[in-house]
Structure formats: structure tokens, C-alpha cells
Design an enzyme around this catalytic site. Sequence first.
Site, PDB file in Angstrom:
ATOM      1  N   ARG A   7     -12.269  48.711 -36.633  1.00  0.00           N
ATOM      2  CA  ARG A   7     -12.672  47.434 -36.200  1.00  0.00           C
ATOM      3  C   ARG A   7     -13.047  47.748 -34.832  1.00  0.00           C
ATOM      4  NH1 ARG A   7     -10.265  42.602 -36.236  1.00  0.00           N
ATOM      5  NH2 ARG A   7     -12.109  42.057 -34.749  1.00  0.00           N
ATOM      6  N   ARG A  63     -29.470  47.418 -38.746  1.00  0.00           N
ATOM      7  CA  ARG A  63     -30.206  48.072 -40.058  1.00  0.00           C
ATOM      8  C   ARG A  63     -31.381  48.836 -39.672  1.00  0.00           C
ATOM      9  NH1 ARG A  63     -28.664  47.331 -44.195  1.00  0.00           N
ATOM     10  NH2 ARG A  63     -28.676  44.988 -44.206  1.00  0.00           N
ATOM     11  N   CYS A  75     -23.436  38.884 -41.652  1.00  0.00           N
ATOM     12  CA  CYS A  75     -22.730  38.332 -40.359  1.00  0.00           C
ATOM     13  C   CYS A  75     -22.302  36.903 -40.882  1.00  0.00           C
ATOM     14  CB  CYS A  75     -24.202  37.803 -39.477  1.00  0.00           C
ATOM     15  SG  CYS A  75     -24.967  39.230 -38.745  1.00  0.00           S
ATOM     16  N   GLU A  78     -17.276  33.725 -36.048  1.00  0.00           N
ATOM     17  CA  GLU A  78     -15.633  33.877 -35.767  1.00  0.00           C
ATOM     18  C   GLU A  78     -14.967  32.418 -35.810  1.00  0.00           C
ATOM     19  OE1 GLU A  78     -12.476  36.057 -35.150  1.00  0.00           O
ATOM     20  OE2 GLU A  78     -14.644  37.044 -35.443  1.00  0.00           O
ATOM     21  N   ARG A  90     -18.043  40.948 -33.237  1.00  0.00           N
ATOM     22  CA  ARG A  90     -16.564  41.847 -33.704  1.00  0.00           C
ATOM     23  C   ARG A  90     -17.394  42.608 -34.817  1.00  0.00           C
ATOM     24  NH1 ARG A  90     -14.420  37.244 -31.847  1.00  0.00           N
ATOM     25  NH2 ARG A  90     -12.152  37.528 -30.538  1.00  0.00           N
ATOM     26  N   TYR A 108     -13.049  48.873 -28.418  1.00  0.00           N
ATOM     27  CA  TYR A 108     -13.104  47.704 -27.962  1.00  0.00           C
ATOM     28  C   TYR A 108     -13.679  48.065 -26.622  1.00  0.00           C
ATOM     29  CZ  TYR A 108     -10.456  45.825 -31.690  1.00  0.00           C
ATOM     30  OH  TYR A 108      -9.813  45.483 -32.793  1.00  0.00           O
ATOM     31  N   ARG A 116      -7.433  43.707 -27.833  1.00  0.00           N
ATOM     32  CA  ARG A 116      -6.328  44.783 -28.368  1.00  0.00           C
ATOM     33  C   ARG A 116      -6.141  45.988 -27.393  1.00  0.00           C
ATOM     34  NH1 ARG A 116      -5.027  45.047 -33.789  1.00  0.00           N
ATOM     35  NH2 ARG A 116      -3.633  46.422 -33.152  1.00  0.00           N
TER      36      ARG A 116
END
Length: 122
Positions: A7, A63, A75, A78, A90, A108, A116
Amino acid sequence: MGVRGIRGAITVEANEAKEIAAATLELTRAIVEANAIDPVDICSVLVTVTADLDDTFPAQSIRQLPGWELVPLMCSLEVPVKGSLEKCIRLMLLVNTDKGQAEIEHVYLQRARILRPDLTKQ
């Protein structure tokens, strides 16, 4: 070898295609570097953006990276939770790796570090 999720998140200051693309590339490169990822080992990448980022598809910038032409990218928006972090991109990379869960480095950046703090190393 198994599949692991990696992540990461980053924020931008403006809903502008160039800024969104640059931030997406910065985050992608940071995740790749931190985890020594070879694009041929990537199963897929899910990119989400908050609803306030609609000037471009962030996956288009990914890409363009060498070796990423065949990596499946998608895509999505959220979940729009009230009071959540704005202008956020994200990533979730699903990667074939021998690394254990504890060896994975999630990344992050910018204001997304608040998402986080337990995983933020910078």
C-alpha cells in the site's frame, strides 16, 4: 513465492493533471524502490483518488514507466467519508514475492502520512 499487497498514498495540493501525474509517479517509484519490485512480478495495481481529483487518470502516468506497459492498472474513486483526507491518491500493488508480510514496506508521503503513522518510516 506468494502474492503480497503493498500500500501507499500521497496527497497533492491542486486538482491539476501535471501535479496528479507527478505525485502518482513519485509514489509508484518510492514503493518500487522500497520493495525492490520488478514490473514483471506485479499482478495488478489499483489506484484510487478522492472525488476532488478528477483532472486526469493517475494510471496513465504509471503506464509510461519502462516495463509497465503490460501491468494491469485500474483507477477508482475512494469511498467519500466525511472529514477524510482530501486530494489523496492511493495505490495497492499486488506483487509476486518471496518476502513475508513483515518485510513489505508500505509508503505514505506528504499529508498521507497521517493515514498510517504506524507504517510511515520517513
